[in-house]
Design a protein around this motif. Sequence first.
Motif, PDB file in Angstrom:
ATOM      1  N   VAL A 171      59.726  55.777 -16.043  1.00  0.00           N
ATOM      2  CA  VAL A 171      58.852  54.852 -16.255  1.00  0.00           C
ATOM      3  C   VAL A 171      57.610  55.223 -17.097  1.00  0.00           C
ATOM      4  O   VAL A 171      57.479  56.417 -16.957  1.00  0.00           O
ATOM      5  CB  VAL A 171      58.359  54.251 -14.647  1.00  0.00           C
ATOM      6  CG1 VAL A 171      59.436  53.368 -14.037  1.00  0.00           C
ATOM      7  CG2 VAL A 171      57.819  55.562 -13.926  1.00  0.00           C
ATOM      8  N   THR A 172      56.930  54.263 -17.786  1.00  0.00           N
ATOM      9  CA  THR A 172      55.943  54.811 -18.643  1.00  0.00           C
ATOM     10  C   THR A 172      54.762  54.270 -17.855  1.00  0.00           C
ATOM     11  O   THR A 172      54.549  52.931 -17.507  1.00  0.00           O
ATOM     12  CB  THR A 172      55.947  53.946 -19.972  1.00  0.00           C
ATOM     13  OG1 THR A 172      57.285  54.328 -20.513  1.00  0.00           O
ATOM     14  CG2 THR A 172      54.819  54.292 -20.737  1.00  0.00           C
ATOM     15  N   VAL A 173      53.536  55.135 -17.654  1.00  0.00           N
ATOM     16  CA  VAL A 173      52.499  55.007 -17.006  1.00  0.00           C
ATOM     17  C   VAL A 173      51.160  54.868 -18.089  1.00  0.00           C
ATOM     18  O   VAL A 173      51.570  55.947 -18.898  1.00  0.00           O
ATOM     19  CB  VAL A 173      52.238  55.431 -15.839  1.00  0.00           C
ATOM     20  CG1 VAL A 173      53.132  54.977 -14.794  1.00  0.00           C
ATOM     21  CG2 VAL A 173      52.194  56.798 -15.968  1.00  0.00           C
ATOM     22  N   ASP A 174      50.114  54.567 -17.710  1.00  0.00           N
ATOM     23  CA  ASP A 174      48.868  55.067 -18.660  1.00  0.00           C
ATOM     24  C   ASP A 174      47.999  55.548 -17.500  1.00  0.00           C
ATOM     25  O   ASP A 174      47.488  55.018 -16.819  1.00  0.00           O
ATOM     26  CB  ASP A 174      48.103  53.504 -18.982  1.00  0.00           C
ATOM     27  CG  ASP A 174      46.997  53.699 -20.073  1.00  0.00           C
ATOM     28  OD1 ASP A 174      46.847  54.931 -20.411  1.00  0.00           O
ATOM     29  OD2 ASP A 174      46.531  52.772 -20.485  1.00  0.00           O
ATOM     30  N   VAL A 175      48.121  56.899 -17.830  1.00  0.00           N
ATOM     31  CA  VAL A 175      47.377  57.792 -17.204  1.00  0.00           C
ATOM     32  C   VAL A 175      46.000  57.863 -17.354  1.00  0.00           C
ATOM     33  O   VAL A 175      45.353  58.010 -18.392  1.00  0.00           O
ATOM     34  CB  VAL A 175      47.675  59.175 -17.312  1.00  0.00           C
ATOM     35  CG1 VAL A 175      47.032  60.236 -16.561  1.00  0.00           C
ATOM     36  CG2 VAL A 175      49.397  59.672 -17.262  1.00  0.00           C
ATOM     37  N   PRO A 176      45.455  57.778 -16.140  1.00  0.00           N
ATOM     38  CA  PRO A 176      43.644  57.381 -16.321  1.00  0.00           C
ATOM     39  C   PRO A 176      42.718  58.528 -16.839  1.00  0.00           C
ATOM     40  O   PRO A 176      41.613  58.265 -17.310  1.00  0.00           O
ATOM     41  CB  PRO A 176      43.225  56.927 -14.958  1.00  0.00           C
ATOM     42  CG  PRO A 176      44.245  57.373 -14.061  1.00  0.00           C
ATOM     43  CD  PRO A 176      45.483  57.561 -14.740  1.00  0.00           C
ATOM     44  N   PHE A 177      43.109  59.780 -16.498  1.00  0.00           N
ATOM     45  CA  PHE A 177      42.663  61.007 -16.826  1.00  0.00           C
ATOM     46  C   PHE A 177      43.388  62.292 -16.486  1.00  0.00           C
ATOM     47  O   PHE A 177      44.466  62.066 -15.869  1.00  0.00           O
ATOM     48  CB  PHE A 177      41.321  61.186 -15.856  1.00  0.00           C
ATOM     49  CG  PHE A 177      41.565  61.205 -14.322  1.00  0.00           C
ATOM     50  CD1 PHE A 177      42.115  62.328 -13.720  1.00  0.00           C
ATOM     51  CD2 PHE A 177      41.717  60.094 -13.711  1.00  0.00           C
ATOM     52  CE1 PHE A 177      42.354  62.539 -12.540  1.00  0.00           C
ATOM     53  CE2 PHE A 177      42.087  60.021 -12.127  1.00  0.00           C
ATOM     54  CZ  PHE A 177      42.312  61.225 -11.700  1.00  0.00           C
ATOM     55  N   THR A 178      43.220  63.262 -17.178  1.00  0.00           N
ATOM     56  CA  THR A 178      44.112  64.513 -17.243  1.00  0.00           C
ATOM     57  C   THR A 178      43.773  65.228 -15.933  1.00  0.00           C
ATOM     58  O   THR A 178      42.802  65.642 -15.426  1.00  0.00           O
ATOM     59  CB  THR A 178      43.665  65.290 -18.409  1.00  0.00           C
ATOM     60  OG1 THR A 178      43.839  64.455 -19.594  1.00  0.00           O
ATOM     61  CG2 THR A 178      44.613  66.573 -18.374  1.00  0.00           C
TER      62      THR A 178
END
Length: 335
Positions: A171-178
């Motif tokens: 699945v593809t997600v938008d990681v909010p921070f490293t």
Amino acid sequence: MNHTRKTVKKRKKKKRLRRLFLLVFLLLLGGVGAFGYNIYSETKQASSKIYQALDPSGKPARNIEMRKDPFTVLLVGVENQYHDEEGRSDVVMLLTVNPKTNKVYLLSIPRDTRVYIPSEGRKDKITHSYSYGGIQSTIAAVNELIDVPIDYYVTTDFDGFQKIVDSLGGVTVDVPFTFKAQLTGSLKWHTFHKGKQELNGNEALAYVRMRKSDPRGDLGRNERQKQVIRAIIDKSTSITSLPKLDDIIADLGDHVRTNIPPADLLSFIYVYQKMKNADVENLHLKGYDETINGVYYYIPDEQSVSSINETLRQALETSNASLTRSNSPSTQNQN
């Protein structure tokens, strides 16, 4: 005379084209129908392995027509589940869908939320509810907090969660921070970089479980859970995933349980496809931290609980399905 013959020929040609178009359309329709029936029959057979009714009689709490009536689904991720041990409800999310208004509501309940657990007769963290009596106990505990009927449930353990993601090709997600998180099994540390990233099952599990490095704590963790759940549903209900749906369900037989009847599973997919671009409202359970007898709890704010209850009850209003709660026979908010 020639003009008349030309006109007749044109009409015959148009008529033949219309017939040809109709024939092609009927062939396509028949092909899609056969394809749909094949998926339906195979999916029904595979999903019977994961079906587990709440009531011994197999009768649902409410009479729901999934394609028409509003309904709720409780999503529970179970931690440390073994054959001789119930485990803990690590993830508790309530999905409310109204096909009539094209609205979807998603509520994530923090695992440390202090609620009354009827099977124990006392208040405790909601994460412990599953270990006190399985899904029935968790549903009853959720109902002590959220006063709406819970029509369906889906539970999965960590292995099942990973298999779901891997079966879909990730699945593809938008990681909010490293941030870094430890992977289950290998115990290796994986770095999640800010921005869009494709995750496999093992990585997705670490992504939704991490909370210590999140500046928002449980709230940030809940948002990432919602993000991955949405990605899973989007991908699993896409037309490209439907042909292998029965294989995916069959592979999950030892890890997933649900009371969604096999015959209604494709109705659920139909509803989601229809509402794929619906407005999804994330509901936030406000509260505060408190330590009681040396144990940390998240205490729900009464006004927030009241607001969520009102929102969901309005979302479930329908002339065909009563809002009478029947899953939890206990008394609300006992001490």
